[in-house]
Motif scaffolding. Structure first.
Motif, PDB file in Angstrom:
ATOM      1  N   UNK A 253       0.833  -1.205   0.000  1.00 35.04           N
ATOM      2  CA  UNK A 253       0.000   0.000   0.000  1.00 35.04           C
ATOM      3  C   UNK A 253       0.865   1.251   0.000  1.00 35.04           C
ATOM      4  N   UNK A 254       1.941   1.247   0.794  1.00 41.94           N
ATOM      5  CA  UNK A 254       2.855   2.393   0.823  1.00 41.94           C
ATOM      6  C   UNK A 254       3.523   2.595  -0.534  1.00 41.94           C
ATOM      7  N   UNK A 255       3.900   1.504  -1.189  1.00 40.28           N
ATOM      8  CA  UNK A 255       4.508   1.610  -2.522  1.00 40.28           C
ATOM      9  C   UNK A 255       3.523   2.201  -3.526  1.00 40.28           C
ATOM     10  N   UNK A 256       2.278   1.777  -3.425  1.00 40.26           N
ATOM     11  CA  UNK A 256       1.270   2.289  -4.355  1.00 40.26           C
ATOM     12  C   UNK A 256       1.036   3.780  -4.136  1.00 40.26           C
ATOM     13  N   UNK A 257       1.026   4.205  -2.867  1.00 38.94           N
ATOM     14  CA  UNK A 257       0.862   5.634  -2.572  1.00 38.94           C
ATOM     15  C   UNK A 257       2.026   6.435  -3.117  1.00 38.94           C
ATOM     16  N   UNK A 258       3.244   5.906  -2.976  1.00 39.00           N
ATOM     17  CA  UNK A 258       4.425   6.595  -3.495  1.00 39.00           C
ATOM     18  C   UNK A 258       4.383   6.699  -5.025  1.00 39.00           C
ATOM     19  N   UNK A 259       3.924   5.633  -5.666  1.00 41.79           N
ATOM     20  CA  UNK A 259       3.813   5.668  -7.135  1.00 41.79           C
ATOM     21  C   UNK A 259       2.795   6.712  -7.585  1.00 41.79           C
ATOM     22  N   UNK A 260       1.659   6.772  -6.881  1.00 43.21           N
ATOM     23  CA  UNK A 260       0.636   7.752  -7.248  1.00 43.21           C
ATOM     24  C   UNK A 260       1.154   9.178  -7.066  1.00 43.21           C
ATOM     25  N   UNK A 261       1.878   9.429  -5.976  1.00 47.09           N
ATOM     26  CA  UNK A 261       2.417  10.768  -5.749  1.00 47.09           C
ATOM     27  C   UNK A 261       3.494  11.115  -6.770  1.00 47.09           C
ATOM     28  N   UNK A 262       4.272  10.109  -7.141  1.00 54.19           N
ATOM     29  CA  UNK A 262       5.295  10.367  -8.162  1.00 54.19           C
ATOM     30  C   UNK A 262       4.644  10.687  -9.501  1.00 54.19           C
ATOM     31  N   UNK A 263       3.587   9.921  -9.868  1.00 60.37           N
ATOM     32  CA  UNK A 263       2.892  10.182 -11.130  1.00 60.37           C
ATOM     33  C   UNK A 263       2.227  11.551 -11.110  1.00 60.37           C
ATOM     34  N   UNK A 264       1.648  11.930  -9.964  1.00 65.38           N
ATOM     35  CA  UNK A 264       1.027  13.253  -9.852  1.00 65.38           C
ATOM     36  C   UNK A 264       2.067  14.356  -9.987  1.00 65.38           C
ATOM     37  N   UNK A 265       3.259  14.146  -9.396  1.00 65.84           N
ATOM     38  CA  UNK A 265       4.333  15.125  -9.528  1.00 65.84           C
ATOM     39  C   UNK A 265       4.776  15.281 -10.973  1.00 65.84           C
ATOM     40  N   UNK A 266       4.850  14.162 -11.697  1.00 62.66           N
ATOM     41  CA  UNK A 266       5.244  14.232 -13.119  1.00 62.66           C
ATOM     42  C   UNK A 266       4.200  15.010 -13.932  1.00 62.66           C
ATOM     43  N   UNK A 267       2.916  14.798 -13.638  1.00 61.71           N
ATOM     44  CA  UNK A 267       1.875  15.521 -14.347  1.00 61.71           C
ATOM     45  C   UNK A 267       1.941  17.013 -14.080  1.00 61.71           C
TER      46      UNK A 267
END
Length: 271
Positions: A253-267
């Motif tokens: 779950x923590x990895x998924x949250x980090x991936x979502x935040x990274x993708x949001x940062x890229x956007x």
């Protein structure tokens, strides 16, 4: 006459310095033995139920929490005091014309204790003094482990284990893993003393950081052994109580949250 007067004055000064050094030596030995006594008493019920609450009650202030102040007083301040007084002791020793520490080391009564008793083996070249201190340290670790685990096991019964949703052997395995970690903390407390450069503690024992590297290696090996056993016991405990799967799920779950935040940062960067 003037030369005799100067000689007598220097002799009187050296005697005063020697007297102060002897008094300091007794004080440092008393503080060191008191610190060792606290390490020995730490796992006992007498310390936890009587000594520690009394110390915490007297250290309750606006600057320190009782638990934090008790830890500083018991484990930190004695070593800082010995180190500070050790600097003063060594500084006075440099003023003496005759090196009494060196002469005491050459004393035949102590020379035999510095002779090697082990030449080949995993420990390397070991003298009687080093072997004696190693045995006493192992005894301290064994005493702490045996006392802590005995106190923990005394509180475990089928009813207390059932309240936690565990079996008796599972609760005992949890307590054993925790005890191994607590014993490993003792090794961590002494781990970096042997290799500290510019320390005033090592010269008090006639040691240098270079000569004490092997003690650091011994402590490091004991520490890694204890914490490896600590991790293995907890891994088995988590596996049999299904907590390992919960930990893995939380990690994913923590990895998924980090991936979502990274993708949001890229956007946001693309915008």
């Amino acid at each position: 006459m003037d030369a005799n007067h100067v000689v007598k004055k220097c002799s009187s000064s050296n005697e005063k310095i020697s007297t102060v050094q002897a008094a300091l030596r007794l004080l440092l030995v008393a503080v060191f033995l008191g610190s060792l006594l606290m390490w020995i008493m730490a796992p006992t019920n007498t310390f936890k139920q009587s000594w520690l609450p009394s110390i915490q009650a007297k250290l309750n202030s606006t600057y320190l929490e009782p638990k934090q102040g008790a830890r500083l007083l018991i484990y930190t301040l004695p070593i800082l005091f010995v180190a500070a007084m050790g600097c003063f002791y060594l500084h006075m020793g440099k003023k003496l014309n005759n090196d009494k520490m060196a002469s005491s080391c050459r004393n035949p009564r102590f020379a035999s204790w510095k002779k090697p008793v082990l030449i080949k083996g995993p420990l390397g070249i070991v003298s009687r003094v080093e072997l004696a201190f190693l045995i006493m340290f192992i005894a301290l670790l064994s005493w702490t482990f045996a006392t802590c685990i005995s106190n923990y096991f005394a509180k475990i019964n089928p009813n207390s284990a059932a309240e936690q949703g565990e079996k008796v052997w599972q609760s005992k395995l949890d307590s054993a893993a925790l005890t191994l970690g607590l014993v490993g903390n003792i090794c961590l407390a002494f781990l970096f003393f042997p290799v500290t450069r510019g320390s005033s503690l090592l010269p008090l024992f006639g040691l240098t950081s270079e000569n004490s590297i092997k003690y650091h290696i011994w402590l490091g090996n004991i520490t890694m052994t204890l914490f490896t056993a600590h991790g293995i016991c907890f891994f088995i405990y988590w596996a049999v109580t299904n907590e390992l799967s919960q930990i893995f799920t939380s990690f994913m779950v923590c990895l998924e949250i980090l991936r979502e935040r990274r993708a949001e940062g890229m956007r946001l960067k693309e915008m």
